[in-house]
Each structure stands twice: as structure tokens, then as C-alpha cells.
Scaffold this motif. Structure first.
Motif, PDB file in Angstrom:
ATOM      1  N   TYR A   5    -143.792  83.624  18.622  1.00  0.00           N
ATOM      2  CA  TYR A   5    -143.970  82.291  19.210  1.00  0.00           C
ATOM      3  C   TYR A   5    -145.454  82.357  20.096  1.00  0.00           C
ATOM      4  CZ  TYR A   5    -141.763  83.780  23.341  1.00  0.00           C
ATOM      5  OH  TYR A   5    -141.334  84.489  24.471  1.00  0.00           O
ATOM      6  N   PHE A   7    -147.065  80.774  23.611  1.00  0.00           N
ATOM      7  CA  PHE A   7    -146.696  80.001  24.720  1.00  0.00           C
ATOM      8  C   PHE A   7    -147.824  79.903  25.644  1.00  0.00           C
ATOM      9  CE2 PHE A   7    -144.688  79.595  28.872  1.00  0.00           C
ATOM     10  CZ  PHE A   7    -143.804  78.578  28.696  1.00  0.00           C
ATOM     11  N   THR A 181    -153.000  81.121  26.733  1.00  0.00           N
ATOM     12  CA  THR A 181    -152.081  81.146  25.261  1.00  0.00           C
ATOM     13  C   THR A 181    -151.951  82.500  24.881  1.00  0.00           C
ATOM     14  OG1 THR A 181    -152.597  78.901  24.987  1.00  0.00           O
ATOM     15  CG2 THR A 181    -151.666  79.977  23.314  1.00  0.00           C
ATOM     16  N   ALA A 269    -142.091  78.416  31.825  1.00  0.00           N
ATOM     17  CA  ALA A 269    -141.169  79.279  31.578  1.00  0.00           C
ATOM     18  C   ALA A 269    -139.619  79.189  32.043  1.00  0.00           C
ATOM     19  CB  ALA A 269    -141.524  80.891  31.493  1.00  0.00           C
TER      20      ALA A 269
END
Length: 403
Positions: A5, A7, A181, A269
Motif C-alpha cells: 500500500y 501511506f 508518502t 498510523a
């Protein structure tokens, strides 16, 4: 948990208007705790063009009496502390200057009804300063057991501020924001896909050679902070993407205490209970319980009991003992989460995680808070009395409780 992914986390600099407010509020906390370690403080700060306003409730020996009368010389100390904080950050601009800004002090005595519920008395232990839920988090992505996206976002801006203060980057002004990112593969940071840095700058650094110098400087800072294996030709940089950023800080946008709670904690997170930290003395569990949950989560990961850990505590105002303790190791634990919960409860030095127990174990009734108010309350190096919740001195106790 997903394994692959993207994040993102953001940070803001010490010169961001909300962070200016946080630092002022915590400087006031430190001032009052230095006079009375049992002081009760809830200090909110508003900053805008050439103006700082304080509001909130206080109580403490040598500070203010129940009728709202200040101790001699304290109002002058409060104003001097505010101006010194703004000066330290570096604001000497026409729109916000430490020496010429207007200052209003609207602090007043703490409610007697709150005091009667929070203070110890008779057979009653000191109660929590408010109700609420608090979360702590740790993971093994970085040496400080913090999410990597936030870890790097903070460090980019901290480095830029150090260069501004030292004169190594004289074209920088105090206000700045960053965003990192990362692409995760199998749950591990594998590449930086995007870096965003917006920084207030001196005149002319939005065009031509000066703009190129600013961009080159930011990219050099990023290269110094992020591991080389995370950066590549495919990393996209957005440096001052709106163009000019000469007007900034409280002159460009009003600031308020407590508006950067995700920057202050885990960059998104982890869940967040919603309570801010800055401006509050450690009887307020918004602050102290958030610190103890980070302490517990970090020690659990440091002990090798999990690769990732979230902890929640809940409190009721005026009640000493927490209402609940919740541990989630996100499937990475070496023992059951319920077993870890029981182990935490068995460690006597934690004092049952009452407000008094937390403050005693971590040593929180000290003027240690102003330096927490920029670049995150967590993932910091413990030094002396500062950042005690970042220590990993509970590892042996956890292992012993699990034996």
C-alpha cells in the motif's frame, strides 16, 4: 493488515501558526510548574497578525489565588515568556514580531467544581482531570519505533529549522510543512513515491536562480534524511507547489493550540482519542495517559513481544483508576494480547495507571513540556528529565511479568 500500500504522514515546523500557539501554551505550563509542581494549568493560545491571546484556567501556589489575584510579578513573567518563545522560534517580521506584537492575558482561576473532583482528599485518590480515551502506538519501522512516514517528515523540517537558526540556510523563514508518502511492500517501507515541502522563504526565492537554489537545498535535506534505498528517479517532489510563500506564520494564518494532534502523535498510523496535549498540566489524562500508552507500546515492541502495538486507556473525570485497558498487536504478537494486558496490570511500579501513578512513574510534574510542542511528542530521544515516556526501561518488567 494490508501488506502492499501507499501511506502518507505530514509534519509542520515550529514556525507554523498552530505550533507557535502550542509552544507558547507549553512554555506557560513550564513556567507555572517551575513555581508549583502541583499547579493546575489549561492554557489555550491564539496567534494572528501581531497578536497573541492567552485564555484558560489555572491554579497554583505563587501563581494565582482562588479570587483570581496574580502573585506579584507573575503577569510580567507570563508576557516575557510569550515574547521569548516567539523570539526563539525566529519571528521578527512586520506581520508578527516578538517585540512589537500585542499581548492579552485572559487566564483565570480553575473551576472549584473541577478541583473538587480531581484533587485527592480523605480516602479519595486524585482523579483524572477529564474523561476520555487515549491511544499509544509503536512499530519497528524506525530506530525510535515510530511510523516511518512521520519519522522522516519530522526530521526534514527539524533539519531545515536547524539550518535556518545556524545561518546555513538564510533564505528560510520559520513557517514550513512537509509530507512523505512511502510505498510499503510486505508491510515494509520500500520506496518514497512523493515528497512535499512548503517553506516560507525570503524575497525572490520563488523564481529564477534563487528558486532553483531553494529547490536544490530541499532535495539535499531529503537525501540526507531518508535512506538512499527509498529514493529514486521516480520519487516525485512538490516543493512550494503554490509558488510564492513569503507571508506565513500567524500573519498568514491564525494559529490555535491543539489543532495538530495527528502531527503530534503518529501521523495517522494509529487511532487518536481526540484530546490535545499542549497547554495542559499532567493531571490532564489527555496528556499523561497518552504518554503512558506510548511508553507501554514502545516497551512492548522493544521487548520483542510484537512488531506493531496499539494501546488504549479510558478514564472518567474525577475517577482515579482507568476504566479499561486494551492491547492490539495487530497479529504480530508473540503472546496473546490479553496476556500482555494482564502483564501490564501486574507491574506495580505503574501504580495502576492512575493519574498520580503515571505522573510518579514518569516524573511528569516538571517543566519539561515546551520542547515537546514541535516535531512530535513521540519518537524523541530521552535525555535527563525530558521525554521519559520514550525510555525502554520497562522491557525487563514486561518479560518478568510474562515469565
Amino acid at each position: 493488515m494490508r501488506s502492499n500500500y501507499l501511506f502518507t504522514s505530514e509534519s509542520v515546523s515550529e514556525g507554523h501558526p498552530d505550533k507557535v500557539s502550542d509552544q507558547i501554551s507549553d512554555a506557560i505550563v513550564d513556567l507555572f510548574l517551575s513555581k508549583d509542581p502541583e499547579a493546575r494549568i489549561a492554557c489555550e493560545t491564539l496567534t494572528t497578525t501581531q497578536l497573541v491571546v492567552l485564555a484558560g484556567e489555572i491554579r497554583g501556589k505563587g501563581i494565582m489565588d482562588e479570587a483570581g489575584n496574580w502573585a506579584p510579578g507573575v503577569p510580567e513573567e507570563v508576557e516575557a515568556t510569550v515574547r521569548a518563545t516567539v523570539k526563539r522560534i525566529g519571528y521578527e517580521q512586520d506581520g508578527f514580531h516578538w517585540e512589537t506584537l500585542k499581548f492579552h492575558n485572559n487566564l483565570h482561576p480553575q473551576s472549584a467544581h473541577i478541583a473538587q473532583g480531581v484533587d485527592a482528599g480523605g480516602n479519595k485518590d486524585e482523579g483524572a482531570g477529564d474523561q476520555g480515551i487515549m491511544f499509544g502506538f509503536a512499530c519497528d519501522e524506525t530506530p525510535d519505533l515510530m511510523p516511518a512516514t512521520l519519522y522522516y517528515s519530522h526530521r526534514i523540517l527539524h533539519r531545515m529549522a536547524a539550518d535556518r537558526h545556524s545561518g546555513a540556510a538564510p533564505f528560510l523563514e520559520p513557517d514550513a510543512k512537509s509530507q512523505v508518502t512511502l510505498r510499503y511492500e510486505n508491510g515494509i517501507p520500500a520506496a518514497a513515491t512523493a515528497i512535499v515541502v512548503s517553506t516560507q522563504h525570503g524575497k525572490g526565492y520563488d523564481q529564477g536562480e534563487k528558486e532553483a537554489e531553494l529547490h536544490a537545498y530541499v532535495k539535499k535535506v531529503v537525501a540526507d534524511i531518508l535512506p538512499a534505498e527509498l529514493l529514486s528517479d521516480e520519487t516525485v517532489y512538490h516543493i512550494n507547489p503554490t509558488g510564492s510563500f513569503e507571508i506565513g506564520g500567524p500573519d498568514g494564518d491564525a494559529g490555535l493550540t491543539g489543532r495538530k494532534i495527528i502531527v503530534d502523535t503518529y501521523g495517522g498510523a494509529s487511532p487518536h482519542g481526540g484530546g490535545a496535549f499542549s497547554g495542559k498540566d499532567p493531571t490532564k489524562v489527555d496528556r499523561s495517559a497518552a504518554y503512558i500508552t506510548r511508553y507501554l507500546a514502545k516497551n512492548i515492541v522493544a521487548a520483542g513481544l510484537a512488531k506493531r502495538c496499539t494501546i488504549q486507556l479510558a478514564y472518567a473525570i474525577g475517577v482515579a483508576k482507568p476504566l479499561s485497558l486494551y492491547v492490539d498487536t495487530h497479529g504480530t504478537g508473540t503472546v496473546g494480547d490479553d496476556v500482555i494486558e494482564q502483564a501490564i496490570g501486574a507491574i506495580e511500579k505503574l501504580g495502576g495507571m492512575t493519574p498520580r501513578g503515571i505522573r510518579t512513574h514518569l516524573g511528569l510534574n516538571k517543566p519539561i513540556y515546551e520542547r515537546t510542542a514541535a516535531y512530535g511528542h513521540f519518537g524523541r530521544d530521552p535525555e535527563g528529565d525530558f521525554f521519559p515516556w520514550e525510555k525502554t526501561d520497562l522491557v525487563d518488567d514486561l518479560k518478568a511479568a510474562l515469565a
